[in-house]
Design a protein around this motif. Structure first.
Motif, mmCIF file in Angstrom:
data_model
loop_
_atom_site.group_PDB
_atom_site.id
_atom_site.type_symbol
_atom_site.label_atom_id
_atom_site.label_comp_id
_atom_site.label_asym_id
_atom_site.label_seq_id
_atom_site.Cartn_x
_atom_site.Cartn_y
_atom_site.Cartn_z
ATOM 1 N N GLN A 98 -0.608 -10.846 1.248
ATOM 2 C CA GLN A 98 -1.327 -10.134 0.197
ATOM 3 C C GLN A 98 -2.584 -9.467 0.748
ATOM 4 O O GLN A 98 -2.875 -8.301 0.431
ATOM 5 C CB GLN A 98 -1.681 -11.103 -0.932
ATOM 6 N N ASP A 99 -3.325 -10.183 1.597
ATOM 7 C CA ASP A 99 -4.523 -9.591 2.200
ATOM 8 C C ASP A 99 -4.166 -8.349 3.008
ATOM 9 O O ASP A 99 -4.863 -7.330 2.947
ATOM 10 C CB ASP A 99 -5.217 -10.613 3.107
ATOM 11 N N ARG A 100 -3.068 -8.442 3.758
ATOM 12 C CA ARG A 100 -2.645 -7.282 4.551
ATOM 13 C C ARG A 100 -2.348 -6.080 3.652
ATOM 14 O O ARG A 100 -2.751 -4.948 3.952
ATOM 15 C CB ARG A 100 -1.388 -7.644 5.346
ATOM 16 N N GLU A 101 -1.665 -6.325 2.556
ATOM 17 C CA GLU A 101 -1.328 -5.221 1.650
ATOM 18 C C GLU A 101 -2.571 -4.638 1.004
ATOM 19 O O GLU A 101 -2.714 -3.411 0.885
ATOM 20 C CB GLU A 101 -0.346 -5.710 0.579
ATOM 21 N N PHE A 102 -3.490 -5.485 0.577
ATOM 22 C CA PHE A 102 -4.724 -4.981 -0.032
ATOM 23 C C PHE A 102 -5.546 -4.179 0.983
ATOM 24 O O PHE A 102 -6.134 -3.146 0.633
ATOM 25 C CB PHE A 102 -5.565 -6.127 -0.591
ATOM 26 N N MET A 103 -5.606 -4.644 2.222
ATOM 27 C CA MET A 103 -6.346 -3.884 3.233
ATOM 28 C C MET A 103 -5.739 -2.500 3.439
ATOM 29 O O MET A 103 -6.456 -1.520 3.668
ATOM 30 C CB MET A 103 -6.382 -4.637 4.561
ATOM 31 N N SER A 104 -4.417 -2.399 3.338
ATOM 32 C CA SER A 104 -3.773 -1.095 3.515
ATOM 33 C C SER A 104 -4.035 -0.176 2.322
ATOM 34 O O SER A 104 -4.041 1.048 2.468
ATOM 35 C CB SER A 104 -2.263 -1.278 3.704
ATOM 36 N N MET A 105 -4.269 -0.749 1.158
ATOM 37 C CA MET A 105 -4.535 0.067 -0.028
ATOM 38 C C MET A 105 -5.939 0.637 -0.046
ATOM 39 O O MET A 105 -6.193 1.650 -0.703
ATOM 40 C CB MET A 105 -4.340 -0.773 -1.302
ATOM 41 N N PHE A 106 -6.865 -0.030 0.647
ATOM 42 C CA PHE A 106 -8.275 0.365 0.586
ATOM 43 C C PHE A 106 -8.849 0.588 1.984
ATOM 44 O O PHE A 106 -9.754 -0.124 2.423
ATOM 45 C CB PHE A 106 -9.087 -0.714 -0.137
#
Length: 336
Positions: A98-106
């Motif tokens: 989840q952290d990886r995905e959020f970092m890619s979004m922002f």
């Protein structure tokens, strides 16, 4: 419901006649029915499929031990050998994923374009136009840090999908999120698709703005009483959904250019986001919401905007963070 519903009525007959098994419309119906382990609403998929294409393939992958589930539905055509994307979904229950995905979004100092989902849906639309949900998982054990496990779901539509079909994207995204929750044993309360003809906005182009003087009834209505100049054509873009893991209140000029952006990020993942960009955020705040971190930050086009200088910007961050804390029942608000 133009072509596939007719096929579904005649499906038993079609499947019983060997020469018709490969008939394109029958294949469309079967692929739509089977995609994502049957979670997709066939009528919505039919609406999202490009008018000039038949469906090509569907794949689903479940890794229970890794807490991940993905599925993909493609149509004929496109530059890739595996066809063009109609609908794709990724779902994760592990924090690292989840952290990886959020970092890619922002990636852009955290102030990447985003748009809110209809109120009540726990998610947002990111810069890639993906619809994202973050759901609590009451049937999964807490993680190693003693935190409630959650489910992050990202739903993508292909570039050539019929994005403008009212309601179809939301119905599809909600169905996928509910299906992923079941497949991964999350146990989240089932989501309900918004009623009416909603079309997901483009985070970069379609976020509605209203004049500052008329913003009181919006989710960023506090701006109307923030002492901002009323004679400069300032406008407000309200990107707040109280159930989402992120939100924005933006102030733009009469030409739509950003003047001030105020962002909120909820969850311990946001500590990584703000620490990565912290040296660039001159105005920030933190709080505790539902036992996890919340982070707030202000980004401005300049410190010398007429009527919206540095002192006013600090006041805007204070009022934004206080409004968010009130809305969500947070505590321990601190400014830096």
């Amino acid at each position: 419901m133009r072509r596939w519903v007719k096929v579904s009525v005649a499906a038993a007959v079609v499947l019983g006649v060997g020469g018709y098994v490969a008939e394109p419309y029958a294949q469309d119906w079967m692929l739509a029915r089977d995609a994502c382990d049957g979670a997709l609403p066939p009528d919505a998929v039919e609406q999202l499929t490009p008018d000039d294409a038949h469906l090509l393939d569907e794949t689903s992958r479940l890794h229970e031990g890794l807490g991940s589930y993905t599925c993909r539905l493609t149509a004929e055509g496109g530059a890739r050998d595996d066809g063009r994307l109609v609908v794709g979904m990724e779902a994760y229950t592990r924090r690292d994923d989840q952290d990886r995905e959020f970092m890619s979004m922002f990636p852009e100092e955290g102030f990447s374009p985003q748009a809110p989902l209809p109120e009540g849906l726990p998610g947002f639309i990111d810069k890639y136009h993906d619809i994202n949900f973050l759901l609590p998982c009451p049937e999964l054990a807490k993680d190693a840090g003693g935190r409630q496990r959650e489910l992050l779901v990202r739903m993508s539509l292909g570039r050539e999908a019929n994005h403008g079909v009212p309601g179809a994207a939301y119905r599809t995204a909600v169905a996928l999120a509910n299906g992923a929750s079941d497949r991964l044993g999350c146990g989240a309360e089932p989501l309900k698709a918004p009623t009416g003809g909603a079309v997901p906005p483009d985070p970069e182009d379609d976020v509605e703005t209203v004049p500052l003087s008329e913003s009181k009834g919006t989710a960023c209505g506090w701006m109307a009483g923030a002492g901002l100049p009323q004679d400069q054509g300032l406008r407000v873009a309200a990107g707040v959904n109280d159930a989402a893991p992120t939100g924005r209140c933006d102030l733009t000029d009469r030409d739509g250019e950003s003047v001030v952006a105020l962002a909120a990020w909820y969850g311990d993942w946001s500590n990584r986001l703000t620490s990565r960009h912290g040296v660039r955020h001159s105005m920030t705040a933190t709080a505790r919401c539902d036992g996890e971190a919340a982070n707030f930050a202000l980004g401005a086009s300049s410190d010398d905007i007429p009527g919206v200088g540095k002192a006013v910007q600090r006041r805007l961050l204070k009022e934004f963070a206080e409004d968010q804390v009130r809305r969500r029942g947070c505590s321990d608000l601190r400014f830096f």
